[in-house]
Every structure is written in C-alpha cells, then in structure tokens.
Design an enzyme around this catalytic site. Structure first.
Site, mmCIF file in Angstrom:
data_model
loop_
_atom_site.group_PDB
_atom_site.id
_atom_site.type_symbol
_atom_site.label_atom_id
_atom_site.label_comp_id
_atom_site.label_asym_id
_atom_site.label_seq_id
_atom_site.Cartn_x
_atom_site.Cartn_y
_atom_site.Cartn_z
ATOM 1 N N CYS A 116 -7.788 -11.131 1.873
ATOM 2 C CA CYS A 116 -7.144 -10.722 2.788
ATOM 3 C C CYS A 116 -7.632 -12.223 3.989
ATOM 4 O O CYS A 116 -8.940 -12.823 4.013
ATOM 5 C CB CYS A 116 -8.833 -9.561 3.546
ATOM 6 S SG CYS A 116 -9.410 -9.186 5.422
ATOM 7 N N ARG A 129 0.746 -1.449 -0.302
ATOM 8 C CA ARG A 129 -0.173 0.193 -0.461
ATOM 9 C C ARG A 129 0.542 1.354 -0.032
ATOM 10 O O ARG A 129 1.580 1.494 0.759
ATOM 11 C CB ARG A 129 -1.197 -0.065 1.095
ATOM 12 C CG ARG A 129 -1.901 0.607 1.120
ATOM 13 C CD ARG A 129 -2.992 1.605 2.559
ATOM 14 N NE ARG A 129 -3.852 0.063 2.512
ATOM 15 C CZ ARG A 129 -3.632 -1.349 3.728
ATOM 16 N NH1 ARG A 129 -3.872 -0.199 4.927
ATOM 17 N NH2 ARG A 129 -4.511 -2.030 3.883
ATOM 18 N N LYS A 157 -5.942 6.957 12.661
ATOM 19 C CA LYS A 157 -6.212 8.152 11.064
ATOM 20 C C LYS A 157 -6.975 9.185 11.225
ATOM 21 O O LYS A 157 -7.322 9.848 12.505
ATOM 22 C CB LYS A 157 -7.374 6.583 10.823
ATOM 23 C CG LYS A 157 -7.326 5.604 10.413
ATOM 24 C CD LYS A 157 -8.274 4.970 9.733
ATOM 25 C CE LYS A 157 -7.773 3.793 8.893
ATOM 26 N NZ LYS A 157 -9.447 3.385 8.683
#
Length: 564
Positions: A432, A73, A207
């Site tokens: 996942c 990522r 976040k």
C-alpha cells in the site's frame, strides 16, 4: 467551497469514459508501469498500480525502476461466491498473484502482485467466471456490502437481494471496460455520458452497506449510505436510511475526520432504488470537486447541513421520507461455527486472520478452501470482517466439510481468543502506497502480546473489537474499534479506545504517536480495571466510558439513540 477543479477531475473529463491511454500503457513492454493519469483511471476498472516498498531502496541502488505490480479487486455484491468462481479465483492467485487470495473489509477478494502483462488475462478470467472488477475502485459506487448470512427469514433473503440489485443497477455503464479487457468492439467517436455518473463520475468513492438488525456486522454507520433493514411481522417493511458515514482522514489535517452516518428517515422497498440513486446524484452535484480530501458525502453534509440535504432529497424524490423505524444492534462481529438457517440448511463461519488465504506450515488455508470448493454444493459468503462462510450446506454434508476444515487448519476459531476472532487489519506495507506503519504483518505478533496481558487478567474470552490500520485512511474501520492502532510512522501508532461492540460509537485518541511498549503499558491497568469492575455483559469500550477513563465528543456518541 472552491470552484477550482482538481487534477483528477480533468483526467476524468478527458478520459473518454475511462479509456484514457490505458491500452497503450498495457502494450508498453519497456516499463512495468503505466502512465500516471492512467493509474487514476485504472482504479475504475478495479485495479491499483503498486510497487514492493520493501525492495524500493535496493532497486534504486541497482538503478532499476520500482518493482511495479497491480492489485486487482473483484466486485462481488453481498460477498457471494460460487464454488466454481472460487476455483477460478484460487487458480488466478496461484498463477499470477504474489500472496494468495485476500478477503477485504468490503466483502470481496483482492489479488496482489499481478504483473502488467498478466492483468488483462486475469480480468478476462474473472469475467468468464460471471464476476467482474468494474467499479471495485474509483469515484463510483463501490461493492455494495450486506449482512452476509441472510438465513433467519424470507425477509432477510429479500433484504440481501437488494444489495445485489443496487450494485448491479447503479454500476457504471461505460463500454470501456469490455473494450479494454474483453476485446469488445472499439468505440468510434465520442462516448455518451453515463446516465447516472455523467462525464466525470463522482467527486470521490461512494459506499453502500445493508445491515439486518440485530447484527451490525458490516458497520452500517461507516457507509456513505447505510441501509438498516426493518422487519415487521415477518415481512421486510423497508429500510432506514443513514447518510454521511466514512472512516477516512488525513494525518495532520484536522479538517478531515471520520464520521458516523445520520439516520434521516425510512423508505419502503419500492422506494429504495430511487432513494439510493438520488442520494448518489446529490453527492455527484454537490460534492467538492476541487479538494479530494473533502469530497466524500460526509463533508457535503457538514458543509450544507443534514436538513438541507434531506430537503433536497425529498424534492428530487417527489415524496417525504417517513420517520425512521425503531431498531436495535447488539453485535458487530461474525458468529463462528455452525448455524442453521430457517430453511434447515447449515452455514459454517471460519476465521481467516486479516483475510489472507495462504498456505503456511500446518495452516494450509488456500488449499483447504480449494478442497472445500471442489465438494461444496452450496455457496461461499465473504464477510466485512475478512472471514468466509461455507454457506447452504446440507445436513448430510457437514461431516465431510468438518473433516476438510480440520485437516487444513481452518478450524482455528475453536481455540482462539475472543480478541483474535474479532481483529481486523488492513494490508499496509509493503504494497500500500499510503501506509505509514505495518498492519497485517504486525497483527500476529501484537496479538500474542495482547493475549498474554488478557490471560493474566482472565479476559481471553472477553470479546473486544481490535482494529489495526497502517495509516489514518481507515480501510480497516479503525475508528470503530474498542481498541485501535492507527499508524503514524514505522513502529509508531495512535492508540485509540472507546468504541462500542455494536458499531454505533467512535473511539478517541488515548495515547498519541507511541511505540508498542507504551501501548502495552497503557493497556495493562485498563485490562486490570476491566477484569475487576465490569458489569455482566459490559463491553470494554462501554466500561472505559462508564468509568470516566474516556470522555467522548457528542459527534462520536451512539448514532441511533433516537430510534434505539
């Protein structure tokens, strides 16, 4: 709160600032995997070890290890990508990844299926393009997201620039990243602790998201720290702070839950950087390091109390937060098609289903975006709704851009239903490891059946937020969907209803652990009632609440009532 440290806390403590034995694991050609402890550390470098779950049983029968590969990522603050970077990322997807480029719900790219021997050259190429993967995962500040198209005024552009600044200045400082992936000089002796993160980083991921009203296209109340830009008289006055949002939960554990952020006050632009750093520092010091399921900021707030948290924040800052300023959100999705900015340049938002850029039949999305990158003189903006904006286009170039878009099937947004344009799905199976049910692969077929129902009731043009998640962890922000499916087992989901279209209210379970037939059966009469009884402009979630179909707990109600 327990004082016993979790296993990962010990791994971080002994990792020599995220080095561990990753280098040795990468050099081991006997296996496609790396050691278990190193897989935890690898996340801080932007990568997860995964395997193809579709092939697990077959490979087990053949006495082969799982088909290990890595998801990688990028860290792209605010989702900005230059055409040159896009071409590099596209080439890496074709050379090393198994399923194209994927736009995530945090405004960045993921590559799936990268084999271990290709991981280092892929990361090196990303860095050579002036991007990075550091801290795209792990117990640190993740990619800072922002309303992706700050075109309305200079204040919008200034707010967006803050997302980039926070992402850069609050990133980890360890030299392990350059040492492992970029052949940097190897450290001799023990590394110094991180200036912000110390030796063990944060208890869990953190976040930050920045929204510019009236658009809440980043789901600001789902962030550990949400920043709501306040514009007054054409100037950026500052930011309201919302703390303690988070979408994750663990199946069968009622002590875990999604939560909306609390608006706690206002800071000026000059105060923002210090305020953000101190919010992170309090979570570093107060977060639960014994039980990772309870280690996010939302649990710290609920355990300590929001008032106690604010008092500690003000003590560390040395000043009191100002009262929150008024704001209003009215939209949660992306605005498709062409939009002209304040400076006269144009921006084209394209819909990318589940964020997956691949060539399939007449939809040659990966090729089409590559052709756009070869001629585009502006930049690209990724959105938190998994779409892409061809940004900063000169008026003279619009016709050429439109031709490329149409030739490669990138203009689907013109013909799609409203619910399809506002649908989000996580990756889920087969890669996942947490997925309990399908999500991305299930979305297209499920949408077709939903669209058939909506068409019967004249609702194809009704904007409805649909979120699919393969498990309760919430990467697709399912708890903020007007309709949401949360995976429980293969083919079975919790049907959740009742969020609003502005991202300020969570949904609730309407049917638990049901299959598709039961989901469609439950929705049919609700769509019929909505078509017959909705008020002008009334969203589906709001209608269900007004009509008494749902009763929401206070904690799930609108987060911003006091300042709306």
């Amino acid at each position: 709160m327990t004082t016993r440290l979790s296993e990962l806390e010990h791994i971080k403590q002994e990792s020599r600032q995220l080095r561990g034995s990753i280098a040795e694991g990468l050099a081991d050609s006997v296996t496609g995997a790396i050691g278990e402890a190193d897989t935890k550390l690898l996340k801080f470098h932007g990568s997860y070890q995964q395997d193809d779950r579709d092939l697990r049983e077959e490979r087990r029968k053949q006495k082969l290890e799982p088909l290990y590969a890595f998801m990688l990522r990028a860290r792209l603050p605010g989702g900005v990508v230059t055409p040159a970077q896009w071409l590099v990322f596209d080439q890496l997807a074709r050379d090393h990844a198994s399923s194209g480029l994927r736009i995530t719900t945090r405004q960045t790219f993921q590559w799936h299926g990268i084999f271990k021997h290709n991981l280092k050259p892929t990361i090196a190429a990303i860095n050579a393009s002036m991007a990075s993967t550091i801290a795209a995962c792990g117990d640190v500040l993740r990619n800072v997201v922002s309303t992706p198209l700050p075109v309305q005024s200079a204040a919008h552009a200034e707010a967006h620039a803050w997302a980039v600044r926070l992402s850069e200045e609050l990133a980890p400082k360890t030299t392990a990243y350059h040492e492992l992936w970029l052949d940097g000089e190897k450290l001799v002796g023990e590394p110094e602790p991180e200036p912000l993160y110390g030796r063990t980083y944060l208890p869990r991921k953190f976040k930050i998201g920045l929204a510019i009203p009236p658009l809440n296209d980043i789901d600001v109340f789902a962030q550990d720290l949400g920043l709501i830009a306040i514009e007054e008289s054409g100037q950026l006055a500052g930011f309201n702070l919302a703390v303690g949002g988070g979408m994750g939960a663990t199946q069968g554990d009622p002590s875990t839950y999604p939560r909306l952020g609390d608006v706690i006050g206002f800071v000026t632009p000059e105060q923002l950087r210090e305020a953000a750093e101190q919010v992170i520092a309090i979570q570093r010091d107060w977060g639960d390091r014994g039980e990772r399921k309870h280690a996010r900021l939302k649990y710290t707030l609920d355990n300590r109390g929001t008032d106690t948290f604010v008092a500690e924040l003000e003590r560390r800052l040395g000043f009191a937060l100002q009262p929150a300023r008024p704001f209003r959100f009215d939209h949660n999705g992306d605005r498709y098609g062409w939009l002209q900015g304040a400076d006269g340049r144009w921006h084209l938002t394209l819909h990318i289903e589940s964020g997956r850029l691949l060539d399939r039949g007449d939809k040659r999305l990966l090729t089409g975006m590559r052709e756009l990158a070869r001629v585009h003189t502006g930049d690209f903006r990724l959105t938190c709704n998994q779409n892409v904006i061809v940004a900063n286009v000169n008026a003279a170039d619009r016709e050429r851009i439109d031709a490329i878009v149409a030739a490669h099937g990138l203009d689907g947004y013109r013909r799609q239903s409203a619910i399809r344009r506002h649908a989000i799905a996580c990756v889920a199976l087969p890669t996942c490891g947490l997925a309990m049910a399908e999500s991305e692969r299930y979305l297209p077929g499920f949408l077709e059946r939903l669209e058939a129902q909506l068409e019967r009731h004249g609702l194809l043009d009704a904007p409805i937020l649909l979120r699919l998640s393969g498990c309760p962890n919430g990467c697709s922000r399912p708890y903020l969907g007007e309709i949401a499916l949360v995976g429980r087992a293969p083919g079975r989901y919790d049907l959740r209803l009742g969020a609003d279209f502005a991202g300020q209210r969570m949904n609730v379970v309407y049917r638990e652990n049901v299959d598709e037939a039961a989901i469609l059966e439950a929705l049919e009469p609700l769509f019929a009632s909505y078509a017959a009884g909705r008020a002008p402009g009334e969203g589906f979630g709001d209608f269900l609440l007004r009509g008494g179909v749902l009763v929401l707990p206070v904690r799930r109600r609108i987060a911003a009532e006091v300042v709306a």
